[in-house]
Design an enzyme around this catalytic site. Structure first.
Site, PDB file in Angstrom:
ATOM      1  N   ILE A 243       4.082  -7.093   9.013  1.00 45.27           N
ATOM      2  CA  ILE A 243       5.423  -8.187   8.536  1.00 45.27           C
ATOM      3  C   ILE A 243       5.995  -8.879   9.882  1.00 45.27           C
ATOM      4  O   ILE A 243       6.509  -9.940   9.909  1.00 45.27           O
ATOM      5  CB  ILE A 243       6.398  -7.708   7.627  1.00 45.27           C
ATOM      6  CG1 ILE A 243       7.059  -6.565   8.189  1.00 45.27           C
ATOM      7  CG2 ILE A 243       5.722  -7.314   6.174  1.00 45.27           C
ATOM      8  CD1 ILE A 243       8.510  -6.216   7.252  1.00 45.27           C
TER       9      ILE A 243
ATOM     10  N   VAL B 100      14.706  23.981   1.490  1.00 48.96           N
ATOM     11  CA  VAL B 100      15.995  23.261   0.772  1.00 48.96           C
ATOM     12  C   VAL B 100      17.027  22.872   2.026  1.00 48.96           C
ATOM     13  O   VAL B 100      17.355  23.953   2.625  1.00 48.96           O
ATOM     14  CB  VAL B 100      16.258  24.016  -0.436  1.00 48.96           C
ATOM     15  CG1 VAL B 100      17.673  23.498  -0.862  1.00 48.96           C
ATOM     16  CG2 VAL B 100      15.455  24.113  -1.502  1.00 48.96           C
TER      17      VAL B 100
ATOM     18  N   LEU C  12      11.225  14.453  -0.745  1.00 48.63           N
ATOM     19  CA  LEU C  12      11.677  15.608  -1.767  1.00 48.63           C
ATOM     20  C   LEU C  12      10.607  16.127  -2.675  1.00 48.63           C
ATOM     21  O   LEU C  12      10.216  17.324  -2.659  1.00 48.63           O
ATOM     22  CB  LEU C  12      13.166  15.559  -2.206  1.00 48.63           C
ATOM     23  CG  LEU C  12      13.523  17.068  -2.739  1.00 48.63           C
ATOM     24  CD1 LEU C  12      13.845  17.863  -1.908  1.00 48.63           C
ATOM     25  CD2 LEU C  12      14.647  16.715  -3.855  1.00 48.63           C
TER      26      LEU C  12
ATOM     27  N   ALA D  12       1.023  -1.359   0.009  1.00 50.10           N
ATOM     28  CA  ALA D  12       0.058  -0.159   0.059  1.00 50.10           C
ATOM     29  C   ALA D  12       0.802   1.121   0.050  1.00 50.10           C
ATOM     30  O   ALA D  12       0.518   2.470  -0.031  1.00 50.10           O
ATOM     31  CB  ALA D  12      -0.928   0.012   1.211  1.00 50.10           C
TER      32      ALA D  12
ATOM     33  N   LYS E   9      18.161  -0.922   7.383  1.00 49.40           N
ATOM     34  CA  LYS E   9      18.127  -1.392   5.697  1.00 49.40           C
ATOM     35  C   LYS E   9      19.125  -2.187   5.623  1.00 49.40           C
ATOM     36  O   LYS E   9      19.141  -3.451   4.908  1.00 49.40           O
ATOM     37  CB  LYS E   9      17.962  -0.406   4.586  1.00 49.40           C
ATOM     38  CG  LYS E   9      16.564   0.381   4.750  1.00 49.40           C
ATOM     39  CD  LYS E   9      15.300  -0.450   4.306  1.00 49.40           C
ATOM     40  CE  LYS E   9      15.365  -1.011   2.913  1.00 49.40           C
ATOM     41  NZ  LYS E   9      13.995  -1.738   2.676  1.00 49.40           N
TER      42      LYS E   9
ATOM     43  N   THR F 270      18.102  -0.117  -0.883  1.00 48.29           N
ATOM     44  CA  THR F 270      18.081   1.127  -1.196  1.00 48.29           C
ATOM     45  C   THR F 270      19.810   1.473  -1.310  1.00 48.29           C
ATOM     46  O   THR F 270      20.409   0.769  -0.697  1.00 48.29           O
ATOM     47  CB  THR F 270      17.595   2.145  -0.252  1.00 48.29           C
ATOM     48  OG1 THR F 270      18.197   3.607  -0.241  1.00 48.29           O
ATOM     49  CG2 THR F 270      17.974   1.836   1.224  1.00 48.29           C
ATOM     50  N   ASP F 271      20.215   2.352  -2.359  1.00 47.27           N
ATOM     51  CA  ASP F 271      21.288   2.887  -2.444  1.00 47.27           C
ATOM     52  C   ASP F 271      21.998   3.308  -1.107  1.00 47.27           C
ATOM     53  O   ASP F 271      23.079   3.520  -1.167  1.00 47.27           O
ATOM     54  CB  ASP F 271      21.555   3.829  -3.697  1.00 47.27           C
ATOM     55  CG  ASP F 271      20.574   5.216  -3.511  1.00 47.27           C
ATOM     56  OD1 ASP F 271      19.801   5.038  -2.400  1.00 47.27           O
ATOM     57  OD2 ASP F 271      20.922   6.044  -4.229  1.00 47.27           O
ATOM     58  N   GLU F 272      21.003   3.769  -0.182  1.00 46.16           N
ATOM     59  CA  GLU F 272      21.501   4.165   1.218  1.00 46.16           C
ATOM     60  C   GLU F 272      22.546   3.457   1.784  1.00 46.16           C
ATOM     61  O   GLU F 272      23.018   3.839   2.667  1.00 46.16           O
ATOM     62  CB  GLU F 272      20.634   4.975   1.743  1.00 46.16           C
ATOM     63  CG  GLU F 272      19.793   6.134   0.885  1.00 46.16           C
ATOM     64  CD  GLU F 272      18.883   6.907   1.830  1.00 46.16           C
ATOM     65  OE1 GLU F 272      19.154   7.331   2.981  1.00 46.16           O
ATOM     66  OE2 GLU F 272      17.576   7.561   1.257  1.00 46.16           O
TER      67      GLU F 272
ATOM     68  N   ALA G  15      20.875   2.156   8.276  1.00 43.66           N
ATOM     69  CA  ALA G  15      21.603   1.182   8.856  1.00 43.66           C
ATOM     70  C   ALA G  15      20.659  -0.012   9.265  1.00 43.66           C
ATOM     71  O   ALA G  15      21.178  -1.230   9.027  1.00 43.66           O
ATOM     72  CB  ALA G  15      22.012   1.821  10.394  1.00 43.66           C
TER      73      ALA G  15
ATOM     74  N   TYR H 162      17.736   4.897   9.212  1.00 45.64           N
ATOM     75  CA  TYR H 162      16.988   4.341   8.375  1.00 45.64           C
ATOM     76  C   TYR H 162      17.903   3.408   7.462  1.00 45.64           C
ATOM     77  O   TYR H 162      17.800   2.240   7.116  1.00 45.64           O
ATOM     78  CB  TYR H 162      16.382   5.370   7.432  1.00 45.64           C
ATOM     79  CG  TYR H 162      16.026   4.676   6.076  1.00 45.64           C
ATOM     80  CD1 TYR H 162      15.050   3.898   6.181  1.00 45.64           C
ATOM     81  CD2 TYR H 162      16.650   5.429   4.826  1.00 45.64           C
ATOM     82  CE1 TYR H 162      14.623   3.320   4.628  1.00 45.64           C
ATOM     83  CE2 TYR H 162      16.263   4.480   3.399  1.00 45.64           C
ATOM     84  CZ  TYR H 162      15.140   3.563   3.521  1.00 45.64           C
ATOM     85  OH  TYR H 162      14.813   3.437   2.202  1.00 45.64           O
TER      86      TYR H 162
HETATM   87  N1  NAD Z   1      11.387   5.868  -1.871  1.00 46.39           N
HETATM   88  C1  NAD Z   1      12.723   5.618  -2.373  1.00 46.39           C
HETATM   89  O1  NAD Z   1      13.296   6.597  -2.888  1.00 46.39           O
HETATM   90  C2  NAD Z   1      13.313   4.105  -2.262  1.00 46.39           C
HETATM   91  C3  NAD Z   1      14.213   3.874  -2.843  1.00 46.39           C
HETATM   92  C4  NAD Z   1      15.210   2.767  -2.871  1.00 46.39           C
HETATM   93  C5  NAD Z   1      14.360   1.775  -1.915  1.00 46.39           C
HETATM   94  N2  NAD Z   1      13.432   2.057  -1.258  1.00 46.39           N
HETATM   95  C6  NAD Z   1      12.828   1.206  -0.384  1.00 46.39           C
HETATM   96  O2  NAD Z   1      11.495   0.499  -1.088  1.00 46.39           O
HETATM   97  C7  NAD Z   1      10.593   0.116  -0.055  1.00 46.39           C
HETATM   98  C8  NAD Z   1       9.388   0.925  -0.301  1.00 46.39           C
HETATM   99  O3  NAD Z   1       9.654   2.336  -0.428  1.00 46.39           O
HETATM  100  P1  NAD Z   1       8.432   3.221  -0.330  1.00 46.39           P
HETATM  101  O4  NAD Z   1       9.209   4.442  -0.900  1.00 46.39           O
HETATM  102  O5  NAD Z   1       7.390   2.739  -1.269  1.00 46.39           O
HETATM  103  O6  NAD Z   1       7.887   3.517   1.006  1.00 46.39           O
HETATM  104  P2  NAD Z   1       6.513   3.890   1.737  1.00 46.39           P
HETATM  105  O7  NAD Z   1       6.905   4.438   3.267  1.00 46.39           O
HETATM  106  O8  NAD Z   1       5.721   4.832   0.613  1.00 46.39           O
HETATM  107  O9  NAD Z   1       5.603   2.665   2.117  1.00 46.39           O
HETATM  108  C9  NAD Z   1       6.032   1.627   3.078  1.00 46.39           C
HETATM  109  C10 NAD Z   1       4.742   0.982   3.244  1.00 46.39           C
HETATM  110  O10 NAD Z   1       5.109  -0.320   4.204  1.00 46.39           O
HETATM  111  C11 NAD Z   1       4.088  -0.367   4.937  1.00 46.39           C
HETATM  112  N3  NAD Z   1       4.651  -0.879   6.449  1.00 46.39           N
HETATM  113  C12 NAD Z   1       5.493  -0.078   7.098  1.00 46.39           C
HETATM  114  N4  NAD Z   1       5.777  -0.845   8.137  1.00 46.39           N
HETATM  115  C13 NAD Z   1       5.133  -2.143   7.992  1.00 46.39           C
HETATM  116  C14 NAD Z   1       5.264  -3.345   8.720  1.00 46.39           C
HETATM  117  N5  NAD Z   1       5.800  -3.443   9.972  1.00 46.39           N
HETATM  118  N6  NAD Z   1       4.536  -4.309   8.245  1.00 46.39           N
HETATM  119  C15 NAD Z   1       3.643  -4.014   7.279  1.00 46.39           C
HETATM  120  N7  NAD Z   1       3.750  -3.170   6.429  1.00 46.39           N
HETATM  121  C16 NAD Z   1       4.285  -1.974   6.984  1.00 46.39           C
HETATM  122  C17 NAD Z   1       3.334   1.163   5.142  1.00 46.39           C
HETATM  123  O11 NAD Z   1       2.231   1.021   5.558  1.00 46.39           O
HETATM  124  C18 NAD Z   1       3.611   1.379   3.808  1.00 46.39           C
HETATM  125  O12 NAD Z   1       2.561   0.992   2.891  1.00 46.39           O
HETATM  126  C19 NAD Z   1      11.272   0.267   1.135  1.00 46.39           C
HETATM  127  O13 NAD Z   1      11.743  -0.977   1.648  1.00 46.39           O
HETATM  128  C20 NAD Z   1      12.455   1.388   0.938  1.00 46.39           C
HETATM  129  O14 NAD Z   1      13.347   1.111   1.733  1.00 46.39           O
HETATM  130  C21 NAD Z   1      12.736   3.082  -1.376  1.00 46.39           C
END
Ligand code: NAD
Length: 331
Positions: free
Chosen positions: A55, A197, A181, A9, A145, A117-119, A143, A141
């Site tokens: 989860i 910014v 951002l 979601a 990941k 993530t690249d982070e 760490a 965050y």
């Molecule tokens: N946004 C970015 O730029 C980016 C880049 C690289 C990787 N990621 C990774 O991609 C994944 C998704 O990122 P996003 O930007 O869609 O995040 P987001 O914050 O939009 O969505 C996270 C989702 O996880 C759900 N969630 C959080 N904790 C939960 C739990 N304990 N159990 C079940 N559901 C839970 C939330 O309700 C939400 O729907 C993450 O793992 C993030 O680290 C994001």
């Protein structure tokens, strides 16, 4: 294929679910805790079964995973600023949650994809990180990941779990929560609020259109070698200040709205990924930054139904705590 999409979601998970159900004919089960960042509305046009749960809860995972062929884990706490203010949920979801999912996949012999993530690599001044670069995360965050990635790697190595890791660069596009951002700046520009910014704004990011990332995760799911990590980097780099200037131009807002605020503690200067390994699986980014940013601005302009409830809810209090000023009242 029947897929359990954890965190489906959220921003990237809902995009992935949409592409898999629509273009690949997959059956999609979404397991999501619906934190502030989770929105069922983001799945309005996606054929799926929804399970509300965390989860880190083995009973919820056990119910949702029934009949699945593979697990793709997007679920995470994802905002660096929130991880600095309140790290505990990051440890619980990223570490305990990933562990519960890995155990469930191991018991059933399922394929598993960890979205990362690249982070996790930290900041790089010049050049790009490969999948073999050391992990040097800087924030709670990144760490947590990185910790989850290491746990996933250990399950592949020790138990032979068919697990792959997919590390994306900065994703952007429709359905992204406005604390991040690009949607933050787009919505503030559309409302005439200041565009805050951090520091000098010269933090460089490698921008990846969300559909490109979702397709990359699909490639890793279908063709990735067990135990491997795959970087998925965007086609263009851009410093944050330049991103904000482009948003001002696309929205027609005044440059006077741009405001420098104190930098985030420990803010990484530059991220960059080499994506050669995922290219060997046939993936290429399709959307250049200029085009993706224009599409994103247009989507936010046309889809107030999606962001209005966020901007008038808890997000206002978060914004005030974070930036020390209120957003303009909803018009
Ligand atoms: N946004 C970015 O730029 C980016 C880049 C690289 C990787 N990621 C990774 O991609 C994944 C998704 O990122 P996003 O930007 O869609 O995040 P987001 O914050 O939009 O969505 C996270 C989702 O996880 C759900 N969630 C959080 N904790 C939960 C739990 N304990 N159990 C079940 N559901 C839970 C939330 O309700 C939400 O729907 C993450 O793992 C993030 O680290 C994001």
């Amino acid at each position: 294929m029947r897929l359990l999409v954890c965190g489906g979601a959220g921003f990237i998970g809902s995009t992935f679910a949409r592409i898999r159900a629509r273009d690949h004919g997959d059956e999609v089960v979404v397991l999501d805790k619906l934190t502030y960042a989770g929105r069922r509305e983001s799945l309005n046009d996606v054929d799926h079964v929804f399970v509300h749960g965390a989860i880190e809860d083995p009973a919820a995972v056990g119910a949702a995973i029934e009949g699945a062929d593979a697990v793709v884990n997007f679920a995470a706490e994802t905002h660096v600023d929130r991880s600095i203010a309140e790290p505990d949920a990051f440890v619980r979801t990223q570490m305990q949650g990933t562990y519960v999912l890995l155990e469930a996949a191991r018991e059933r012999g399922l394929r598993y994809v960890q979205v990362s993530t690249d982070e996790v690599y930290g900041s790089i001044q010049a050049g790009s990180f490969t999948e073999d670069s050391p992990l040097r995360p800087s924030s709670p965050y990144s760490a947590t990941k990185a910790g989850a990635d290491l746990l996933v790697g250990s399950y592949a190595h020790t138990y032979g779990l068919e697990a792959v890791i997919c590390r994306g660069s900065n994703a952007y596009g429709p359905y992204q929560y406005p604390e991040k951002l690009i949607p933050l700046m787009v919505l503030n520009a559309l409302h005439g609020d200041a565009l805050p910014v951090y520091g000098d704004g010269m933090q460089v990011r490698n921008w990846l259109y969300v559909e490109d990332f979702a397709r990359g995760i699909g490639h890793a799911l279908e063709r990735g070698a067990p135990g491997e990590a795959y970087n998925v980097g965007g086609p263009d780099e851009c410093p944050n200040l330049e991103v904000v200037r482009r948003i001002l131009a696309l929205t027609g807002a005044s440059e006077d709205l741009l405001e420098h605020v104190p930098d985030r503690p420990g803010h990484d200067r530059r991220y960059s990924l080499s994506s050669e390994r995922i290219r060997t699986l046939g993936w290429e980014p399709r959307v250049r930054f200029a085009e993706g940013l224009e599409r994103t601005v247009t989507w936010y302009r046309d889809n107030a139904w999606w962001w209005e409830p966020i901007r008038s809810g808890e997000y206002r209090a978060y914004y005030e705590r974070q930036y020390g000023r209120a957003l303009r009242p909803a018009s």
